[in-house]
Enzyme design. Structure first.
Site, short mmCIF file in Angstrom:
data_model
loop_
_atom_site.label_atom_id
_atom_site.label_comp_id
_atom_site.label_asym_id
_atom_site.label_seq_id
_atom_site.Cartn_x
_atom_site.Cartn_y
_atom_site.Cartn_z
N GLY A 103 0.85 -1.19 0.00
CA GLY A 103 0.00 0.00 0.00
C GLY A 103 0.88 1.24 0.00
O GLY A 103 2.03 1.17 0.43
N GLN B 171 3.23 9.85 1.39
CA GLN B 171 4.49 9.11 1.36
C GLN B 171 5.35 9.43 0.14
O GLN B 171 6.52 9.04 0.08
CB GLN B 171 4.24 7.60 1.41
CG GLN B 171 3.65 7.13 2.73
CD GLN B 171 3.50 5.63 2.74
OE1 GLN B 171 2.49 5.11 2.27
NE2 GLN B 171 4.49 4.92 3.25
N CYS C 79 6.07 -0.34 7.24
CA CYS C 79 5.70 0.82 6.43
C CYS C 79 6.91 1.25 5.61
O CYS C 79 8.02 1.30 6.13
CB CYS C 79 5.27 1.96 7.36
SG CYS C 79 4.79 3.46 6.49
N LEU C 80 6.68 1.57 4.34
CA LEU C 80 7.79 1.98 3.47
C LEU C 80 8.46 3.26 3.96
O LEU C 80 9.62 3.51 3.67
CB LEU C 80 7.29 2.16 2.03
CG LEU C 80 6.85 0.88 1.30
CD1 LEU C 80 6.27 1.22 -0.06
CD2 LEU C 80 8.02 -0.10 1.15
N HIS D 118 -4.38 1.33 7.80
CA HIS D 118 -2.98 1.81 7.85
C HIS D 118 -2.80 3.00 6.90
O HIS D 118 -2.21 4.03 7.28
CB HIS D 118 -2.03 0.66 7.49
CG HIS D 118 -0.59 1.05 7.42
ND1 HIS D 118 0.36 0.57 8.30
CD2 HIS D 118 0.09 1.86 6.56
CE1 HIS D 118 1.54 1.10 8.00
NE2 HIS D 118 1.41 1.87 6.94
N GLU D 119 -3.30 2.87 5.67
CA GLU D 119 -3.13 3.95 4.69
C GLU D 119 -3.96 5.17 5.08
O GLU D 119 -3.55 6.31 4.88
CB GLU D 119 -3.50 3.47 3.28
CG GLU D 119 -2.70 2.28 2.77
CD GLU D 119 -1.19 2.46 2.88
OE1 GLU D 119 -0.70 3.60 2.79
OE2 GLU D 119 -0.50 1.44 3.09
N HIS E 196 -2.22 7.36 7.33
CA HIS E 196 -1.26 8.24 6.65
C HIS E 196 -1.91 9.57 6.25
O HIS E 196 -1.31 10.63 6.42
CB HIS E 196 -0.70 7.57 5.38
CG HIS E 196 0.47 6.68 5.63
ND1 HIS E 196 1.66 7.13 6.17
CD2 HIS E 196 0.66 5.35 5.42
CE1 HIS E 196 2.50 6.11 6.27
NE2 HIS E 196 1.93 5.02 5.83
CO CO Z 1 2.69 3.07 5.74
#
Ligand code: CO
Length: 181
Positions: A45, A50, A96-97, A138-139, A142
């Site tokens: 995701g 991000q 998470c990236l 989760h997204e 963000h």
């Molecule tokens: Co993330």
């Protein structure tokens, strides 16, 4: 086009993102770039903050989490709104990236009711659960300016502080393209 991923410590990750206006220019290209960036970094995701763009938009491919249950679940969510969360809280070790090399159990409710626009700007309301709901939660965090590390229990949070400092100081860097700290 692969875009650099913003890492922990960048203020854009703590900002509540803005609604995507109607007739947003080059939305298709932005979405394609987000998928390219996500797949190249082996993520499941990716939210617009991000990549340094503070818009209420995220993409995901749940098939990468479970190729049987979520076959074809490559999805785009624009201006999403979680209407309701229900069911039991369940733990899962998230990553998470934007927070490389850190994982930790996050408790989330099993089921969500979501309103959102798809890539064609058509509004939907849908009930989702399991891992797909978790990725969305989760997204969604963000675009609200929250990271999964904010949801770890206090002990786990303390244990990851050193690594977080390294990311913030540019001393812990992922192999994928990222914005230098
Ligand atoms: Co993330």
């Amino acid at each position: 086009m692969i875009l650099p991923i913003v890492l922990y410590g960048d203020p854009v990750l703590q900002r509540r993102a803005e609604e995507v206006p109607p007739n947003f220019p080059d939305l298709d290209a932005l979405i394609q770039n987000m998928f390219d960036t996500m797949y190249t970094a082996s993520g499941i995701g990716l939210a617009a903050p991000q990549i340094g763009q503070s818009w209420r938009l995220f993409v995901l491919d749940a098939e990468l989490a479970d190729e049987v249950v979520y076959k074809g679940q490559k999805r785009v969510f624009i201006n999403p709104l979680i209407l309701e969360e229900s069911g039991d809280l369940w733990p899962y070790a998230e990553g998470c990236l934007s927070v490389p090399e850190i994982r930790g159990d996050v408790m989330r409710r099993a089921t969500i009711r979501l309103r959102y626009e798809d890539a064609q700007r058509v509004v939907h309301e849908e009930t989702l659960d399991g891992m797909l709901a978790r990725i969305i939660q989760h997204e969604y965090d963000h675009i609200e300016g929250r990271l999964f590390i904010d949801l770890l229990n206090p002990l786990r949070r303390r244990l990851v502080q050193k690594k977080l400092q390294l990311i913030r100081n540019g001393k812990l860097r992922p192999e994928y393209k990222h914005r230098p700290r």
